[in-house]
Design a protein around this motif. Structure first.
Motif, short mmCIF file in Angstrom:
data_model
loop_
_atom_site.label_atom_id
_atom_site.label_comp_id
_atom_site.label_asym_id
_atom_site.label_seq_id
_atom_site.Cartn_x
_atom_site.Cartn_y
_atom_site.Cartn_z
N GLU A 111 0.84 -1.19 0.00
CA GLU A 111 0.00 0.00 0.00
C GLU A 111 0.88 1.25 0.00
O GLU A 111 1.98 1.26 0.55
N ASN A 112 0.39 2.30 -0.67
CA ASN A 112 1.05 3.62 -0.66
C ASN A 112 2.51 3.54 -1.15
O ASN A 112 3.41 4.10 -0.54
N SER A 113 2.74 2.86 -2.29
CA SER A 113 4.11 2.60 -2.76
C SER A 113 4.53 3.42 -3.97
O SER A 113 5.73 3.58 -4.22
N GLU A 135 -7.65 -1.18 -6.70
CA GLU A 135 -6.34 -1.72 -6.34
C GLU A 135 -5.23 -0.71 -6.67
O GLU A 135 -4.28 -0.54 -5.88
N ARG A 138 -5.16 1.86 -4.06
CA ARG A 138 -4.55 1.36 -2.82
C ARG A 138 -3.03 1.47 -2.85
O ARG A 138 -2.41 1.87 -1.86
N VAL A 139 -2.42 1.11 -3.99
CA VAL A 139 -0.96 1.06 -4.03
C VAL A 139 -0.32 2.42 -4.30
O VAL A 139 0.89 2.57 -4.13
#
Length: 273
Positions: A111-113, A135, A138-139
């Motif tokens: 998450e959060n990448s 999705e 999310r990332v």
């Protein structure tokens, strides 16, 4: 409807090698304008970039060349294309990338990448583009951007000379794509999808491929050799194939020949906390 989506490398009409050549041409055909447009959406060097639906690595290569200080994560669920991408990028000596063999609806990524996610001609093949967008949301890091670049079968290509038979073939292809689990009319839904998932500061751009400036035939799957293969393999009768070959010959040899294919890019930002 298939839940795996409408694109599979092994069932492409050009065959695998022909399809790879088409995808390479498609990656490069309007890259200069495409890159400029991605800059308008906020893509900069040094970002962590996620390329969703990366295929055989041709767009991955272009991203790595354009953004040498960035890291690129290429996400692809077709094992044949993943293997081709690994070989292609290794042979050409690229670094600072990772290939992840997972679905866009279940990436397995943290998450959060990522600062920027790009989905190019992916959404038209997805049975559930909303789940894919959730999705990708999310990332992405807070403040990160998603850009979806795709088509809509309702945005008809401009073709001259006009030929109803060729238009019918493209309509039948859109129907087949739907039967396989794709979304050929997804372009008109992109803004709504991104907005409903939670993206803000949305924007939309149109980007055109046209025959005055580009080799449009190189990105098309409807070619005489496909019709000839269809006759040999029983996809169509000899008479149907003959009629279609005559139609293609008339269009291809016309001094007034022209093609313009509009594409849609919609982008949005993941809100800050």
């Amino acid at each position: 409807m298939s839940m795996e989506g409408s694109y599979k490398s092994e069932r492409q009409p050009l065959g695998l090698e022909g399809e790879l050549e088409r995808l390479k041409a498609q990656a490069r055909v309007i890259w200069k304008k495409e890159l400029r447009t991605l800059g308008w959406f906020g893509l900069e060097d040094g970002m962590a970039i996620l390329e969703a639906g990366s295929g055989p690595g041709f767009v991955t290569e272009l991203l790595l060349n354009a953004f040498p200080k960035s890291t690129v994560t290429a996400l692809e669920n077709d094992p044949t294309l993943v293997e081709r991408a690994k070989n292609y990028l290794t042979i050409h000596g690229y670094e600072y990338y990772e290939i992840v063999e997972r679905s866009v609806t279940d990436t397995g990524l943290a998450e959060n990448s990522f600062d920027f996610a790009y989905a190019r001609f992916l959404y038209q093949h997805l049975p559930d583009p909303v789940a894919a967008t959730q999705e990708l949301f999310r990332v992405l890091k807070p403040g990160g951007v998603l850009v979806v670049h795709d088509r809509d079968s309702g945005l008809k290509a401009l073709r001259a000379p006009e030929n109803p038979l060729i238009e019918q073939i493209y309509m039948q292809a859109a129907e087949q794509q739907t039967a396989w689990g794709g979304s050929p009319k997804v372009g008109r839904k992109l803004w709504q999808i991104l907005s409903e998932v939670g993206f803000v500061e949305l924007d939309l751009e149109l980007l055109a491929i046209h025959s005055d400036a580009n080799d449009v035939e190189s990105v098309s799957w409807l070619r005489p050799e496909i019709v000839e293969r269809g006759i040999r393999e029983g996809w169509s009768s000899a008479e149907q194939g003959r009629i279609l070959l005559e139609a293609l010959s008339t269009v291809n040899n016309s001094p007034d020949k022209y093609v313009l294919q509009p594409n849609i890019l919609v982008g949005g930002r993941k809100p800050l906390p």
